[in-house]
Design a protein around this motif. Structure first.
Motif, PDB file in Angstrom:
ATOM      1  N   ALA A   1       8.495  10.459 -39.088  1.00  0.00           N
ATOM      2  CA  ALA A   1       9.306  10.525 -40.299  1.00  0.00           C
ATOM      3  C   ALA A   1       9.273   9.198 -41.064  1.00  0.00           C
ATOM      4  CB  ALA A   1      10.742  10.888 -39.943  1.00  0.00           C
ATOM      5  N   ASN A   2       9.228   8.089 -40.349  1.00  0.00           N
ATOM      6  CA  ASN A   2       9.244   6.766 -40.987  1.00  0.00           C
ATOM      7  C   ASN A   2       7.851   6.142 -41.043  1.00  0.00           C
ATOM      8  OD1 ASN A   2      12.015   6.967 -41.219  1.00  0.00           O
ATOM      9  ND2 ASN A   2      12.372   5.995 -39.235  1.00  0.00           N
ATOM     10  N   ASN A   3       6.836   6.952 -41.094  1.00  0.00           N
ATOM     11  CA  ASN A   3       5.462   6.469 -41.085  1.00  0.00           C
ATOM     12  C   ASN A   3       5.202   5.621 -42.329  1.00  0.00           C
ATOM     13  OD1 ASN A   3       2.819   6.020 -40.647  1.00  0.00           O
ATOM     14  ND2 ASN A   3       2.187   8.160 -40.687  1.00  0.00           N
ATOM     15  N   SER A   4       4.591   4.429 -42.125  1.00  0.00           N
ATOM     16  CA  SER A   4       4.334   3.542 -43.250  1.00  0.00           C
ATOM     17  C   SER A   4       2.923   3.710 -43.804  1.00  0.00           C
ATOM     18  CB  SER A   4       4.544   2.090 -42.819  1.00  0.00           C
ATOM     19  OG  SER A   4       3.630   1.763 -41.795  1.00  0.00           O
ATOM     20  N   LYS A   5       2.144   4.640 -43.267  1.00  0.00           N
ATOM     21  CA  LYS A   5       0.807   4.867 -43.797  1.00  0.00           C
ATOM     22  C   LYS A   5       0.925   5.482 -45.178  1.00  0.00           C
ATOM     23  CE  LYS A   5      -1.832   5.391 -39.599  1.00  0.00           C
ATOM     24  NZ  LYS A   5      -2.670   6.266 -38.793  1.00  0.00           N
ATOM     25  N   GLY A   6       0.010   5.100 -46.029  1.00  0.00           N
ATOM     26  CA  GLY A   6      -0.007   5.666 -47.367  1.00  0.00           C
ATOM     27  C   GLY A   6       0.832   4.879 -48.357  1.00  0.00           C
ATOM     28  N   LYS A   7       1.384   3.718 -47.926  1.00  0.00           N
ATOM     29  CA  LYS A   7       2.135   2.907 -48.877  1.00  0.00           C
ATOM     30  C   LYS A   7       1.164   2.305 -49.876  1.00  0.00           C
ATOM     31  CE  LYS A   7       6.138   1.397 -46.240  1.00  0.00           C
ATOM     32  NZ  LYS A   7       6.844   0.227 -45.714  1.00  0.00           N
ATOM     33  N   SER A   8       1.659   2.009 -51.054  1.00  0.00           N
ATOM     34  CA  SER A   8       0.804   1.409 -52.074  1.00  0.00           C
ATOM     35  C   SER A   8       0.621  -0.078 -51.787  1.00  0.00           C
ATOM     36  CB  SER A   8       1.423   1.602 -53.459  1.00  0.00           C
ATOM     37  OG  SER A   8       2.596   0.828 -53.566  1.00  0.00           O
ATOM     38  N   LEU A   9      -0.338  -0.668 -52.435  1.00  0.00           N
ATOM     39  CA  LEU A   9      -0.618  -2.088 -52.253  1.00  0.00           C
ATOM     40  C   LEU A   9       0.579  -2.934 -52.674  1.00  0.00           C
ATOM     41  CD1 LEU A   9      -2.648  -4.308 -51.552  1.00  0.00           C
ATOM     42  CD2 LEU A   9      -3.417  -4.235 -53.922  1.00  0.00           C
ATOM     43  N   GLU A  10       1.242  -2.557 -53.741  1.00  0.00           N
ATOM     44  CA  GLU A  10       2.414  -3.303 -54.217  1.00  0.00           C
ATOM     45  C   GLU A  10       3.532  -3.314 -53.181  1.00  0.00           C
ATOM     46  OE1 GLU A  10       2.875  -5.187 -56.956  1.00  0.00           O
ATOM     47  OE2 GLU A  10       0.738  -4.868 -57.303  1.00  0.00           O
ATOM     48  N   ASP A  11       3.687  -2.230 -52.432  1.00  0.00           N
ATOM     49  CA  ASP A  11       4.736  -2.172 -51.413  1.00  0.00           C
ATOM     50  C   ASP A  11       4.418  -3.066 -50.220  1.00  0.00           C
ATOM     51  OD1 ASP A  11       6.113  -0.362 -52.938  1.00  0.00           O
ATOM     52  OD2 ASP A  11       5.298   1.391 -51.902  1.00  0.00           O
ATOM     53  N   MET A  12       3.134  -3.329 -49.975  1.00  0.00           N
ATOM     54  CA  MET A  12       2.745  -4.129 -48.832  1.00  0.00           C
ATOM     55  C   MET A  12       2.625  -5.613 -49.149  1.00  0.00           C
ATOM     56  SD  MET A  12       0.008  -1.762 -46.819  1.00  0.00           S
ATOM     57  CE  MET A  12      -1.055  -1.379 -48.189  1.00  0.00           C
ATOM     58  N   LEU A  13       2.624  -6.008 -50.419  1.00  0.00           N
ATOM     59  CA  LEU A  13       2.460  -7.408 -50.790  1.00  0.00           C
ATOM     60  C   LEU A  13       3.706  -8.224 -50.500  1.00  0.00           C
ATOM     61  CD1 LEU A  13       0.554  -7.352 -54.189  1.00  0.00           C
ATOM     62  CD2 LEU A  13      -0.267  -8.130 -52.005  1.00  0.00           C
ATOM     63  N   ALA A  14       3.487  -9.480 -50.129  1.00  0.00           N
ATOM     64  CA  ALA A  14       4.577 -10.431 -49.951  1.00  0.00           C
ATOM     65  C   ALA A  14       4.254 -11.641 -50.818  1.00  0.00           C
ATOM     66  CB  ALA A  14       4.699 -10.839 -48.493  1.00  0.00           C
ATOM     67  N   TYR A  15       5.286 -12.275 -51.349  1.00  0.00           N
ATOM     68  CA  TYR A  15       5.114 -13.421 -52.236  1.00  0.00           C
ATOM     69  C   TYR A  15       5.821 -14.637 -51.640  1.00  0.00           C
ATOM     70  CZ  TYR A  15       3.952  -9.702 -55.498  1.00  0.00           C
ATOM     71  OH  TYR A  15       3.404  -8.615 -56.096  1.00  0.00           O
ATOM     72  N   ILE A  16       5.410 -15.800 -52.087  1.00  0.00           N
ATOM     73  CA  ILE A  16       6.056 -17.040 -51.658  1.00  0.00           C
ATOM     74  C   ILE A  16       6.720 -17.659 -52.871  1.00  0.00           C
ATOM     75  CG2 ILE A  16       5.677 -19.325 -50.696  1.00  0.00           C
ATOM     76  CD1 ILE A  16       3.332 -18.188 -49.167  1.00  0.00           C
ATOM     77  N   ASP A  17       8.029 -17.956 -52.751  1.00  0.00           N
ATOM     78  CA  ASP A  17       8.743 -18.557 -53.875  1.00  0.00           C
ATOM     79  C   ASP A  17       8.497 -20.062 -53.940  1.00  0.00           C
ATOM     80  OD1 ASP A  17      10.293 -19.585 -51.862  1.00  0.00           O
ATOM     81  OD2 ASP A  17      12.138 -18.561 -52.433  1.00  0.00           O
ATOM     82  N   GLU A  18       9.129 -20.736 -54.911  1.00  0.00           N
ATOM     83  CA  GLU A  18       8.892 -22.173 -55.118  1.00  0.00           C
ATOM     84  C   GLU A  18       9.379 -23.033 -53.966  1.00  0.00           C
ATOM     85  OE1 GLU A  18      12.578 -20.787 -57.202  1.00  0.00           O
ATOM     86  OE2 GLU A  18      10.494 -20.271 -57.467  1.00  0.00           O
ATOM     87  N   ASP A  19      10.242 -22.487 -53.103  1.00  0.00           N
ATOM     88  CA  ASP A  19      10.733 -23.231 -51.944  1.00  0.00           C
ATOM     89  C   ASP A  19       9.909 -22.967 -50.688  1.00  0.00           C
ATOM     90  OD1 ASP A  19      12.844 -24.313 -53.435  1.00  0.00           O
ATOM     91  OD2 ASP A  19      14.043 -22.501 -53.118  1.00  0.00           O
ATOM     92  N   GLY A  20       8.902 -22.097 -50.793  1.00  0.00           N
ATOM     93  CA  GLY A  20       8.051 -21.787 -49.654  1.00  0.00           C
ATOM     94  C   GLY A  20       8.549 -20.630 -48.812  1.00  0.00           C
ATOM     95  N   ASN A  21       9.559 -19.891 -49.286  1.00  0.00           N
ATOM     96  CA  ASN A  21      10.089 -18.750 -48.538  1.00  0.00           C
ATOM     97  C   ASN A  21       9.353 -17.477 -48.937  1.00  0.00           C
ATOM     98  OD1 ASN A  21      12.082 -20.401 -47.378  1.00  0.00           O
ATOM     99  ND2 ASN A  21      13.338 -20.193 -49.207  1.00  0.00           N
TER     100      ASN A  21
END
Length: 150
Positions: free
Chosen positions: A33-53
């Motif tokens: 039910a909670n399968n993460s396959k098929g998520k879009s690229l935008e949902d999988m991206l992570a960003y780093i803010d100006e403080d490095g978080n």
């Protein structure tokens, strides 16, 4: 009448096995039910803010700063050779005449400097005050043109 072949311990074991199978089946259904396959690229991206978080929101384009790639230094900075006074003074800490080497303690820096018998202009022994010049050798500083002073 014959006794039943199942004992209390066997019944408990069978109940535990059945409960375990049921729990495993429920976990399997939950994963489906909670399968993460098929998520879009935008949902999988992570960003780093100006403080490095790490954040899930993209950075604000107004806060974007430009860097010159040549200004970024990778690795350990290169050692800067400080200007060395040509003639130094020190005290002989150790000298072995049979092996032909010893060490001098610099008066200013209290640094131990290697001296070889070939670099002596006059014979020296421990606790003698000497003047010398320094040159960089393969393993560190070496004393050259060593002279005994009174």
């Amino acid at each position: 009448m014959a006794r039943s072949q199942e004992t209390g311990g066997k019944k408990d074991k069978e109940k535990k096995k059945a409960k375990h199978r049921q729990d495993k089946l429920e976990r399997k259904e939950e994963r489906k039910a909670n399968n993460s396959k098929g998520k879009s690229l935008e949902d999988m991206l992570a960003y780093i803010d100006e403080d490095g978080n790490i954040t899930s929101t993209p950075p604000d384009p107004n806060k974007k700063r430009e860097f010159n790639p040549e200004d970024i230094q990778l690795g350990v900075p290169k050692a800067v050779d400080e200007p060395i006074d040509p003639i130094r003074k020190g005290v002989v800490k150790f000298f072995n005449e049979s092996k032909g080497y010893g060490f001098i303690i610099d008066q200013q820096t209290q640094e131990s400097i290697f001296v070889h018998i070939n670099q002596l202009s006059t014979p020296i022994k421990e606790k003698d005050k000497v003047s010398y010049e320094v040159e960089r050798g393969p393993k560190g500083l070496n004393a050259v043109q060593v002279k005994k002073i009174s």
